[in-house]
Design an enzyme around this catalytic site. Structure first.
Site, PDB file in Angstrom:
ATOM      1  CG  ASP A 104      -2.347   0.475   0.865  1.00 18.19           C
ATOM      2  OD1 ASP A 104      -2.467   1.329  -0.041  1.00 18.19           O
ATOM      3  OD2 ASP A 104      -3.307   0.030   1.511  1.00 18.19           O
ATOM      4  CG  ASP A 164      -9.442   2.195  -1.218  1.00 14.88           C
ATOM      5  OD1 ASP A 164      -8.445   1.911  -1.909  1.00 14.88           O
ATOM      6  OD2 ASP A 164      -9.372   2.430   0.008  1.00 14.88           O
ATOM      7  CD1 TRP A 180      -4.681   3.233  -3.362  1.00 14.48           C
ATOM      8  CD2 TRP A 180      -3.882   5.210  -2.728  1.00 14.48           C
ATOM      9  NE1 TRP A 180      -4.293   3.116  -2.058  1.00 14.48           N
ATOM     10  CE2 TRP A 180      -3.792   4.315  -1.635  1.00 14.48           C
ATOM     11  CE3 TRP A 180      -3.435   6.521  -2.559  1.00 14.48           C
ATOM     12  CZ2 TRP A 180      -3.282   4.684  -0.398  1.00 14.48           C
ATOM     13  CZ3 TRP A 180      -2.924   6.886  -1.321  1.00 14.48           C
ATOM     14  CH2 TRP A 180      -2.852   5.984  -0.259  1.00 14.48           C
TER      15      TRP A 180
END
Length: 634
Positions: free
Chosen positions: A392, A449, A431
């Site tokens: 992440d 997300d 992302w």
């Protein structure tokens, strides 16, 4: 006295395991100068290997039960890495003797009256900084000079502990030197019940001073009898990609396929814990999900990864990532063993910053991110048997918020994973797609997300918003490098079955990873049918690896197409997508999908052939729904 991390007393033994006869003088010559004896074997076969359990194996060596016998077929010995004998560093030299009797492993002093030893001669002599101490406690270490590591791929340790979570770091040339391996200590149930624990080594060669460092976890880590460097072939069952058994499909179109590791040659399929459990995960849940993946038919349909998301870890200690053993009592290696026993693979979560997203967003300090710890974390993942890493983008280290810093951080973990020698799929979760990701990861999040809604305004992305965003970079995708529009919401509250069917279909058309996010232990029959539709899955898993795109956009009525097996071939997967609020007829003209004349049409949700059609095909499509087709030109 308190029970500390004990080591019998350490010496450096140059003995090569599995040798017969010879004296200490002969041992020092073994395999160090390449001398050969009369039958052409190296001198390594003339050593005597002594071990603490005193077992004697069939060839006369005194050896431990966990030793690897290297004497078999001694006449065929060679200097190749495959025949390189194990190199063991023993821990049994000086019961009550001066430290100088340990061949220089630790210098100065004696164990006559060390603090805390209560006069016991069997307490080891260890260094912590420049101070000789009596116990192998957190951050204490042992140094062994002159160790030639060339050719060795793994390290083993014979260890005992009454707790899980301890570890030994194998470092080069100083107590704070480069970590080349981390051996995690299992709970053996008793301080005298020793077991062999193994870890992969980073790519290393040459002669070094090897430091065995007790991880600084605030307590003792376990008892150590010996460590051993050895060569181990890669396991045959670690390939993460099922290959197509039919005729080869064309992948020559893919000029970006550059990693060469044969991982994720089709989009990964599996399950991720976040959408169902968020940060509240534990071992029992994950094992139950793995069982359900098998019993539900998902494994047979192609799903193979059980991926833990955030919050599996405890606070980092001495630079080492720690498993929260209160929630994962078997440790991550124990969980991996269970997952692998089902024929599945285990994925894990990490972050390129200081803290993972859960800890950062909730002001929890665990140092749970991997920034500055990429090497040791990658080695931990490999030693646990991890097959997949989702990495992440939260809480970048100070000064690391630029695009260049982001690329450097992800590249550093990518290289650390490769250095472990274990095949681990690397999933970048930053992302957004950036061109450098093609060469660094096997997949990357192309959007923010996902959320459980068809079309809505919220902090997360709706299904249709993600479809649009993932369509912006189709040429970046291909075998071994995929756009990832995030995990599936199929089966989660917020989507109707019709919307879930359309969601799954578009992910397949877009050659997206199929990572389920629902509670597959309790899913409905309809959800299971959607997730295990093998005809739709075959579109997603087509070996050519071409991401499908929108070829017709008539407002809310769209046609999407994915070439199958060959970019310019006669087989196409087609999705007729209706974004409107009412049923509508949608037509696909064959010319819009690279075909002409007559073609056969099969409905992949009805599992029925529709017949032959010339020029086009039309079908009614429900609101927020899809008709999924396989069209073959004649």
């Amino acid at each position: 006295m308190n029970r500390w991390f004990c080591l019998w007393v350490v010496m450096l033994s140059a003995a090569i395991v599995g040798c017969t006869g010879g004296s200490s003088e002969a041992q020092s010559d073994a395999d160090s100068d390449g001398d050969s004896d009369s039958d052409g074997d190296t001198d390594a076969d003339s050593d005597t290997d002594s071990d603490s359990d005193g077992d004697t194996d069939s060839d006369g060596d005194t050896d431990s039960d966990a030793d690897t016998d290297s004497d078999a077929d001694s006449d065929a010995d060679s200097d190749s890495d495959a025949d390189l004998p194990p190199l063991r560093i023993e821990a049994e030299c000086a019961w009550g003797a001066d430290v100088g009797d340990c061949n220089g492993a630790v210098e100065g002093g004696s164990n006559a009256a060390l603090p805390g030893q209560d006069g016991a001669d069997s307490i080891p002599l260890l260094k912590e900084g420049d101070q000789v101490v009596g116990y192998f406690y957190a951050a204490s270490w042992l140094a062994f000079p002159g160790i030639d590591l060339t050719g060795y791929t793994h390290v083993a340790a014979y260890v005992a502990s009454t707790a899980s979570g301890g570890s030994f770091q194998i470092r080069l040339d100083s107590p704070g030197g480069t970590i080349i391996g981390t051996v995690f200590v299992p709970n053996t149930g008793n301080w005298t019940a020793f077991e062999r624990a193994e870890a992969m080594l980073s790519d290393v060669s040459g002669v070094h001073t090897v430091y065995v460092v007790s991880a600084d976890n605030g307590t003792y880590n376990g008892d150590l009898d010996w460590i051993e460097f050895f060569v181990k072939e890669a396991p045959e069952d670690t390939d993460t990609t099922d290959t197509d058994s039919g005729p080869a499909c064309d992948t020559t179109w893919d000029i970006a396929r550059s990693k060469g590791d044969d991982l994720a040659l089709t989009p990964p399929m599996g399950w991720n814990s976040w959408n169902t459990f968020h940060e509240n995960i534990n071992e029992a849940q994950i094992m139950q999900v793995a069982d359900a993946m098998v019993s539900s038919g998902m494994k047979d349909a192609g799903y193979q990864y059980i991926n833990l998301d955030d919050n599996w870890m405890a606070a980092r200690q001495d630079g080492q990532m720690m498993v929260d053993t209160a929630r994962f009592p078997s440790g991550m290696d124990g969980l991996a063993e269970y997952i692998h026993s089902l024929g599945l693979k285990l994925g894990i979560y990490g972050d390129r910053g200081v803290e993972t997203c859960h800890n950062f967003n909730n002001n929890i300090t665990k140092n749970s991110g991997s920034y500055g710890h990429e090497t040791e974390d990658a080695q931990a993942f490999a030693s646990w048997g991890i097959d997949y890493l989702k990495y992440d983008n939260c809480d970048p280290a100070p000064g690391r918020t630029s695009d260049q810093a982001q690329q450097e951080d992800y590249t550093r973990m990518s290289e650390a994973l490769k250095a472990t020698g274990r095949p681990i799929v690397f999933s970048i979760c930053a992302w957004d797609y950036k061109p450098w990701m093609v060469d660094v990861g096997h997949l990357w999040r192309s959007t923010f997300d996902i959320g459980p809604c068809w079309e809505c305004e919220n902090w997360y992305r709706s299904i249709v918003k993600i479809i649009d965003e993932n369509n912006e970079s189709p040429d970046a995708a291909g075998p071994g490098h995929w756009n990832d529009p995030d995990m599936l919401e199929v089966g989660n509250p917020g989507l109707s079955d019709v919307e879930a069917e359309a969601h799954f279909s578009l992910w397949a058309i877009m050659a997206a990873p199929l990572i389920a996010g629902n509670d597959i232990r309790t899913m409905s029959d309809r959800t299971r049918e959607i997730l295990t539709n093998t005809e739709v899955i075959a579109v997603d898993q087509d070996p050519a690896g071409i991401q499908g795109t929108r070829v017709v956009d008539n407002g809310d009525l769209e046609v999407w197409m994915k070439p199958l097996c060959h970019r310019d071939g006669s087989e196409k997967a087609v999705a007729l997508l209706n974004r409107s609020d009412s049923t509508a007829e949608i037509t696909v003209s064959f010319g819009d999908i690279g075909l002409s004349g007559t073609a056969t049409v099969r409905d992949l949700w009805a599992h029925a052939d529709q017949g032959e059609f010339t020029g086009s095909y039309s079908a009614p499509v429900p609101s927020h729904g899809v008709v999924m087709l396989r069209i073959t030109g004649l």
